[in-house]
Motif scaffolding. Structure first.
Motif, short mmCIF file in Angstrom:
data_model
loop_
_atom_site.label_atom_id
_atom_site.label_comp_id
_atom_site.label_asym_id
_atom_site.label_seq_id
_atom_site.Cartn_x
_atom_site.Cartn_y
_atom_site.Cartn_z
N GLY A 39 0.79 -1.21 0.00
CA GLY A 39 0.00 0.00 0.00
C GLY A 39 0.83 1.27 0.00
N TRP A 40 2.12 1.17 -0.33
CA TRP A 40 2.98 2.35 -0.31
C TRP A 40 2.41 3.42 -1.23
CZ3 TRP A 40 5.13 3.67 -4.96
CH2 TRP A 40 5.16 2.67 -5.93
N GLY A 41 2.64 4.64 -0.85
CA GLY A 41 2.13 5.76 -1.63
C GLY A 41 0.70 6.14 -1.27
N THR A 42 0.16 5.56 -0.21
CA THR A 42 -1.22 5.86 0.18
C THR A 42 -1.26 6.40 1.61
OG1 THR A 42 -1.67 3.67 1.11
CG2 THR A 42 -2.07 3.95 -1.26
N LEU A 43 -2.31 7.12 1.90
CA LEU A 43 -2.50 7.65 3.24
C LEU A 43 -2.69 6.51 4.24
CD1 LEU A 43 -2.87 10.02 5.14
CD2 LEU A 43 -5.28 10.04 4.54
N ALA A 44 -3.38 5.47 3.85
CA ALA A 44 -3.60 4.33 4.74
C ALA A 44 -2.28 3.67 5.13
CB ALA A 44 -4.53 3.30 4.09
N ALA A 45 -1.37 3.54 4.19
CA ALA A 45 -0.06 2.95 4.48
C ALA A 45 0.74 3.86 5.40
CB ALA A 45 0.71 2.69 3.19
N ALA A 46 0.68 5.16 5.17
CA ALA A 46 1.39 6.11 6.03
C ALA A 46 0.85 6.04 7.45
CB ALA A 46 1.26 7.52 5.47
N TRP A 47 -0.46 5.99 7.57
CA TRP A 47 -1.10 5.93 8.89
C TRP A 47 -0.70 4.65 9.63
CZ3 TRP A 47 -4.13 9.52 11.35
CH2 TRP A 47 -4.74 9.10 12.53
N SER A 48 -0.80 3.52 8.96
CA SER A 48 -0.49 2.25 9.63
C SER A 48 1.00 2.17 9.99
CB SER A 48 -0.91 1.06 8.78
OG SER A 48 -0.16 1.00 7.59
N SER A 49 1.88 2.71 9.16
CA SER A 49 3.29 2.68 9.52
C SER A 49 3.56 3.61 10.69
CB SER A 49 4.17 3.05 8.32
OG SER A 49 4.11 4.42 8.04
N GLY A 50 2.82 4.70 10.80
CA GLY A 50 2.95 5.59 11.95
C GLY A 50 2.51 4.92 13.24
N GLU A 51 1.41 4.17 13.15
CA GLU A 51 0.95 3.44 14.33
C GLU A 51 1.96 2.38 14.75
OE1 GLU A 51 -2.91 2.08 13.07
OE2 GLU A 51 -3.89 3.70 14.21
N ALA A 52 2.53 1.69 13.77
CA ALA A 52 3.52 0.65 14.07
C ALA A 52 4.78 1.26 14.69
CB ALA A 52 3.86 -0.13 12.81
#
Length: 66
Positions: A39-52
């Motif tokens: 999901g790279w390049g998406t807001l959802a991927a950025a959000w989940s990586s921030g949570e991790a």
């Protein structure tokens, strides 16, 4: 705190994004859409990586100062 940066993988090197998920000297945790392997390049991927990254940082500091 950078508040924005740009990183791009060379063609065929997308799997190296995994390296950005590893902490730097066990103290710096990167997050963002580039860190995600799916999901790279998406807001959802950025959000989940921030949570991790936040979860890993919290495990490192535990409950914080007493």
């Amino acid at each position: 705190l950078f508040r924005g940066a740009l990183v791009a993988a060379s063609p065929g090197q997308g799997a190296q994004r995994r390296l950005f998920a590893d902490p730097v000297q066990n103290r710096i945790f990167l997050a963002g859409d580039y860190v995600a392997t799916r999901g790279w390049g998406t807001l959802a991927a950025a959000w989940s990586s921030g949570e991790a990254a936040a979860a890993r940082a919290l495990r490192l500091v535990g409950d914080g100062p007493a």
